[in-house]
Write an enzyme that holds these catalytic residues in place. Structure first.
Site, PDB file in Angstrom:
ATOM      1  N   CYS A   1       0.774  -1.053  -0.061  1.00 14.21           N
ATOM      2  CA  CYS A   1      -0.072  -0.044  -0.056  1.00 14.21           C
ATOM      3  C   CYS A   1       0.880   1.033  -0.127  1.00 14.21           C
ATOM      4  O   CYS A   1       2.243   1.268  -0.254  1.00 14.21           O
ATOM      5  CB  CYS A   1      -0.814   0.029   1.140  1.00 14.21           C
ATOM      6  SG  CYS A   1      -1.870  -1.606   1.577  1.00 14.21           S
TER       7      CYS A   1
ATOM      8  N   ASP B   1      -3.419  -9.408   7.930  1.00 16.76           N
ATOM      9  CA  ASP B   1      -2.218  -9.500   8.472  1.00 16.76           C
ATOM     10  C   ASP B   1      -2.217  -8.016   9.406  1.00 16.76           C
ATOM     11  O   ASP B   1      -1.256  -7.698  10.291  1.00 16.76           O
ATOM     12  CB  ASP B   1      -1.027  -9.692   7.827  1.00 16.76           C
ATOM     13  CG  ASP B   1      -0.796  -8.641   6.588  1.00 16.76           C
ATOM     14  OD1 ASP B   1      -1.829  -8.074   5.995  1.00 16.76           O
ATOM     15  OD2 ASP B   1       0.281  -8.443   5.862  1.00 16.76           O
TER      16      ASP B   1
END
Length: 623
Positions: free
Chosen positions: A2, A101
């Site tokens: 990201c 996660d």
């Protein structure tokens, strides 16, 4: 994978601008095309652009907070052991709302505090704000796969995955960091904590940065363990190493979106594909090559693809669009391109994005297993130089181990570039002493180990982060997540525990004696074998032509381009009135350097011109 942005006030009077954080976050939409999120509070403001890879449910979007709203997280990367950590945390009473996660990082922090990073196996850069004690925690993975840039501005600490997001914040000035520019010219990236922009720094790999009560404290949480000397390797040691390679690859195949692999046809990427195929899952591979037989590795890649039955894609590249893409990629990276294969990687990533979102790469193996054979022969070269110096007509004093190494490692040595500098640039660069201090620190850290191991530590902790920065920029530019099994810290430690001869080995005593009278370019990979342990471990699994071929790297014919079809373009750009690079190089001296006679196919010249050309394009784009 990201893009992250954050602003945290350092004192109560500082004001956070939500609109500025939103604008900075939008600058990273290429890194995260799937979702955007903002968490804004008087004390902190986090932004996030998401590339969905694990748990595609919107509930896993970021910034993420715990159920009580006490801790907020904006995170870039992957934690490959998150299933085991999640199971452990559940046994400790932690409850999870997602299968991501990201949520594991949150609960790991709540359970273990900042020390949680020592349990993470993966690549990551994140910002976490704990409202209970008004603490900011920034963290970066051990080897620097994921980037994190910082700036303090008007009582606010800003951080982001890319520099452009920091530049979007109001009031952030733009000025080149000339000392870092000199670092770039010699070492292809800014060393240490510096960036090429004055006032913008980077959090080094394996570091935490904590802010409490307005005070900033930075600590290193990991380094290669060099406390003992390598012993003679056993069959069990080699088997364990192969097991680690397989585990590193398997963990990096964990994904809820399609996964593929870069396949150059070299040893490293072929080992990755071999381990991927061993899992039994279908494997998709991608390769790129330039037109012309001298620069085409694709037959080797095709052979590996057939051997393992992969679904293979081949992209042909040529010089014209290559140079056109350079400007665009500089804008994506916010830095000049130091490595001549960056555009090729970018073009390949654009192609494979049509098929996969995650790609495994072989980067990192050269640093671990002496793949750069010529430079890893520096100890032999220096010992030979000292021997020759004892005889009549010898060269006399031999440079210190560090200086002898830097003379061979630098792409554009101080002795060659500094006469071309303007007086102002020469003063700012200060003899590249700041760069030398970075190398000296690594040499000192391994002072009780061999000269070879000192060089290896430099490659793993100084050289590799620049390579990984390139990989991140070229793949995230098109929303592709690159994963690097050979950068698994367990594998790094295992490699440093091996003796040198498991990595770089003479073919025989006769070859050693023959090398004594040859230049390194003549004997490297002729009289010796690089990455010996990898070749031994996979000798029954890879095609012989791939197993025994010499290292080629990603071939880009720079010297041919800059001496031929692109010569006028380069000269016109660098020597035109008003060229930005004139603040670094004296124009008259630069012209003389470009026009000086040299061998027709001098690869070193092509690499230097590439660096200067990229510096001009970067300065033109940003200043």
């Amino acid at each position: 994978m990201c893009g992250i942005v954050g602003a945290v006030r350092l004192h109560p009077g500082a004001v956070l601008d939500r609109g500025a954080v939103e604008a900075a976050t939008r600058c990273l939409d290429h890194r995260g095309p799937d979702a955007e999120g903002i968490a804004h509070h008087p004390e902190f403001s986090f932004g996030h652009r998401r590339l969905s890879v694990i748990d595609l449910d919107p509930a896993a979007n970021q910034p993420m907070t715990d159920p009580e709203g006490a801790v907020f997280l904006t995170y870039n990367g992957e934690i490959y052991n998150f299933p085991e950590l999640r199971d452990d945390l559940r046994r400790r009473g932690r409850r999870f709302r997602t299968a991501s996660d990201t949520e594991v990082i949150l609960h790991a922090y709540l359970e273990w505090g900042p020390a949680c990073v020592e349990r993470f196996l993966g690549m990551f850069a994140f910002g976490l704000y704990d409202r209970r004690d008004h603490r900011l925690l920034l963290a970066r993975d051990r080897l620097g796969v994921k980037p994190l840039f910082l700036r303090v501005q008007d009582g606010v600490l800003l951080f982001a995955s890319e520099i452009k997001a920091l530049l979007a914040y109001p009031g952030v000035p733009r000025a080149p960091n000339l000392a870092a520019v000199s670092s770039f010219l010699s070492y292809r990236h800014a060393l240490g904590t510096e960036s090429l922009f004055a006032g913008i720094q980077q959090l080094p790999p394996a570091h935490l940065l904590e802010v409490r009560d307005g005070r900033i404290h930075r600590t290193r949480y990991w380094d290669v363990d060099l406390t003992h000397r390598p012993r003679r390797a056993t069959g069990e040691d080699r088997a364990q190493l192969k097991s680690l390679i397989g585990d590193a690859v398997r963990r990096r195949m964990l994904s809820d979106v399609p996964v593929g692999a870069f396949l150059s046809g070299g040893l490293d990427s072929s080992v990755v594909v071999c381990e991927m195929a061993r899992t039994g899952a279908p494997v998709t591979t991608f390769t790129a090559s330039f037109e012309g037989d001298d620069y085409d590795e694709s037959p080797y890649a095709d052979q590996v693809a057939r051997h393992f039955g992969t679904k293979h894609h081949h992209l042909r590249l040529d010089a014209a669009p290559y140079l056109e893409h350079t400007r665009a990629l500089i804008r994506v990276k916010d830095q000049p391109l130091g490595m001549h294969n960056e555009v090729a990687m970018y073009m390949l990533a654009r192609e494979l994005r049509q098929h996969v979102t995650v790609v495994l790469c072989g980067e990192g193996a050269d640093e671990l297993f002496d793949g750069y054979g010529r430079i890893f022969r520096t100890p032999f070269e220096r010992a030979r130089a000292r021997l020759r110096a004892r005889f009549p007509g010898g060269a006399g004093m031999v440079a210190s181990p560090l200086d002898f190494f830097l003379d061979r490692y630098s792409y554009f040595p101080w002795e060659e570039k500094s006469p071309l500098y303007t007086p102002e640039m020469r003063t700012a660069a200060a003899g590249d002493e700041a760069c030398r201090a970075v190398f000296q620190d690594r040499f000192d850290q391994a002072a009780h180990r061999s000269y070879h191991d000192q060089i290896a530590l430099v490659f793993e902790t100084v050289h590799l982060p620049g390579l990984l920065q390139m990989l991140d920029a070229t793949t995230m530019a098109v929303g592709v997540e690159a994963r690097v099994p050979f950068v698994d810290h367990r594998l790094v430690q295992a490699a440093f525990d091996l003796p040198e001869r498991e990595k770089l080995r003479w073919r025989s005593p006769a070859h050693f004696l023959a090398a004594l009278s040859k230049e390194v370019a003549e004997y490297s990979e002729v009289c010796d074998v690089t990455k010996h342990v990898l070749r031994r471990l996979y000798r029954h699994e890879l095609p012989p032509a791939v197993l025994h071929r010499r290292k080629m790297g990603f071939p880009v014919p720079l010297t041919e381009w800059f001496s031929g079809p692109q010569r006028d373009y380069v000269r016109g750009l660098l020597l035109r009135p008003g060229a930005r690079v004139s603040q670094v190089f004296d124009p008259r001296r630069l012209r003389a350097w470009l026009d000086a006679p040299r061998p027709a196919r001098d690869p070193a010249f092509g690499r230097k011109v590439w660096l200067v050309l990229n510096l001009e394009l970067w300065l033109e784009a940003y200043f």
